[in-house]
Design an enzyme around this catalytic site. Structure first.
Site, short mmCIF file in Angstrom:
data_model
loop_
_atom_site.label_atom_id
_atom_site.label_comp_id
_atom_site.label_asym_id
_atom_site.label_seq_id
_atom_site.Cartn_x
_atom_site.Cartn_y
_atom_site.Cartn_z
CG HIS A 47 -1.68 -1.23 1.45
ND1 HIS A 47 -2.93 -1.48 0.94
CD2 HIS A 47 -1.31 -2.37 2.11
CE1 HIS A 47 -3.33 -2.69 1.30
NE2 HIS A 47 -2.36 -3.26 1.99
CB SER B 215 11.58 23.02 -14.40
OG SER B 215 10.71 24.13 -14.45
CE LYS C 13 10.21 19.70 -10.41
NZ LYS C 13 9.00 20.17 -11.10
CD GLU D 16 7.56 12.65 -15.07
OE1 GLU D 16 6.52 13.31 -15.01
OE2 GLU D 16 8.68 13.17 -15.07
#
Ligand code: ARG
Length: 458
Positions: free
Chosen positions: A184, A305, A311, A318
């Site tokens: 979980h 970024s 970043k 992704e």
């Protein structure tokens, strides 16, 4: 009348893709079956019918299939040997032209099969027409596509093995590095990074055998089925099957031209492999957050970024995760296309290749990206150990100790452990920092032997 309400309109050309490449259109009735037709097809008919933009990728398989078929026709005295020799030579010349980028593909010739045959006629004259004796594009395309998928599977298996090697190297390097195992996404029990990564290697080994299994099943030859009912010519199906490396000819000729099970199966194999990669990608994404801090991707495999200078984003991971959408979609496309098709060949079947090409390209890229990302990443073992110690991950070990040493039923041990965890939580300390007396307050028979199982290293 529809009026555009926006002031800014960019030029939008729906035919852009078609007009950009060097595929030619032609203003005549089709050369291949012109006898029956007096009018040329409408432009839109040509566009919906043509598959050359996609099936051009089958050219090598198409030429190999034609050569095997031609040799068989000669051997069985169906066509004269000198015509066969001219056909083979012409096909080799065509292969050279395509390889060199000199071949002019024509959309009016629909597909790869007819583009090659038409060029053959230009090169060797009318004897080219003998090549299509005892053959149809229906058995031809099914043969080409099986050959293509067979080769693609070999390539994918090699790429899977490449990623397996990356994971195996990491497993060996991190065999004893402790990290929290999760259920979980909550800290569950301590494990090692080696075991965690090995779980993905196991998935990949199933992906590999699944592809190999698909390859075994698809390795049957449709040639000789002709349009669907076979042919009266005394062909030798064993010969063509063997020449092309197939295990045997497909016995039922109707099945031979209409079966696309191998396509659906292959697409599923790619999709499931993509799902496994996306699960691993998700781990990388989570692990590379500053909050987790388990892994740092190399600069080569990160992006920045355009607005936030701090970043460092795991875009490749992704995208591997995001590309599962198209892999899954391709399976659904082909299953839906096949649903309800009556025997035998229907033009719907032309809508199979694009999706296989896309899935193969996609999964190949994802496998390579994963290998690159993982082999150049830095794992932060100290941080993993530190988090493994948080979250009471040794609580199950404590409960097991109570069962093994005090003979408690597990449910009672679970209850006692819960009370001890609660106590540690209230005190804001780890389990192995609790006083023995405090634990004995919950269960008097606990001895200091308990400390042996309370540290994650144990
Ligand atoms: N381009 C076709 C395909 O991919 C080849 C077979 C055409 N057969 C036919 N009967 N029109 O399916």
């Amino acid at each position: 009348m529809f009026f555009c309400k926006y002031d800014v309109r960019l030029q939008w050309n729906p035919r852009e893709k078609l007009s950009k490449n060097n595929v030619m259109t032609q203003n005549k009735a089709n050369k291949m079956w012109g006898g029956r037709f007096s009018e040329k097809p409408s432009d839109i008919m040509e566009q919906i019918n043509a598959s050359i933009d996609v099936d051009v990728r089958l050219w090598r398989q198409d030429i190999a299939g034609s050569k095997a078929h031609c040799e068989m026709l000669v051997k069985r005295n169906i066509i004269p040997a000198e015509d066969g020799a001219a056909i083979l030579k012409g096909l080799d010349q065509i292969a050279g032209e395509i390889e060199a980028g000199e071949f002019e593909f024509k959309r009016s010739l629909e597909d790869i099969h007819m583009n090659i045959e038409s060029r053959l006629r230009e090169i060797i004259g009318d004897v080219a027409g003998r090549l299509h004796t005892a053959r149809s594009r229906n058995d031809q395309v099914a043969t080409d596509f099986r050959l293509w998928c067979r080769d693609a599977i070999c390539e994918l298996v090699a790429k899977i093995e490449g990623l397996q090697n990356v994971l195996e190297n990491l497993r060996q390097k991190h065999v004893g590095d402790i990290m929290p195992g999760f259920t979980h996404l909550q800290p569950a029990q301590p494990v090692t990074l080696g075991i965690h990564l090995d779980a993905y290697a196991q998935m990949l080994s199933r992906d590999k055998t699944r592809l190999e299994d698909c390859s075994i099943r698809l390795n049957q030859c449709p040639l000789g089925a002709a349009a669907m009912a076979g042919t009266p010519f005394p062909i030798d199906r064993e010969m063509t099957a063997k020449a092309l490396g197939f295990d045997n000819p497909i016995p039922n000729t109707m099945d031979a031209v209409s079966d696309r099970d191998f396509v659906a199966e292959f697409l599923f194999c790619c999709a499931l492999c993509g799902i496994h990669l996306s699960r691993l990608a998700e781990e990388i994404i989570i692990w590379s957050t500053p909050q987790f801090g388990f892994i740092t991707l190399s600069d080569q495999w990160s992006t920045g970024s355009s607005i936030m200078p701090q970043k460092k984003n795991p875009d490749a991971a992704e995208l591997v995760r995001g590309k599962t959408g198209r892999l899954n979609g391709n399976v659904v496309q082909v299953l839906t296309m096949l649903k309800g098709l009556p025997l035998t060949y229907n033009k719907d079947l032309q809508e199979d290749k694009e999706f296989v090409f896309d899935s193969v390209d996609t999964i190949s890229l994802c496998l390579e990206a994963m290998s690159g990302m993982l082999s150049s990443a830095t794992f932060h073992s100290a941080r993993m150990l530190e988090t493994a110690e948080d979250g009471y991950t040794t609580a199950t070990a404590l409960a097991d100790w109570l069962v093994m040493n005090l003979g408690m039923p597990f449910r009672d041990a679970h209850h006692v452990t819960g009370a001890i965890v609660k106590m540690a939580e209230d005190k804001g300390c780890k389990l192995d920092a609790l006083d023995l007396a405090d634990m004995q307050g919950v269960e008097s028979r606990i001895t200091d032997e308990i400390y042996k199982v309370l540290s994650v290293k144990k």
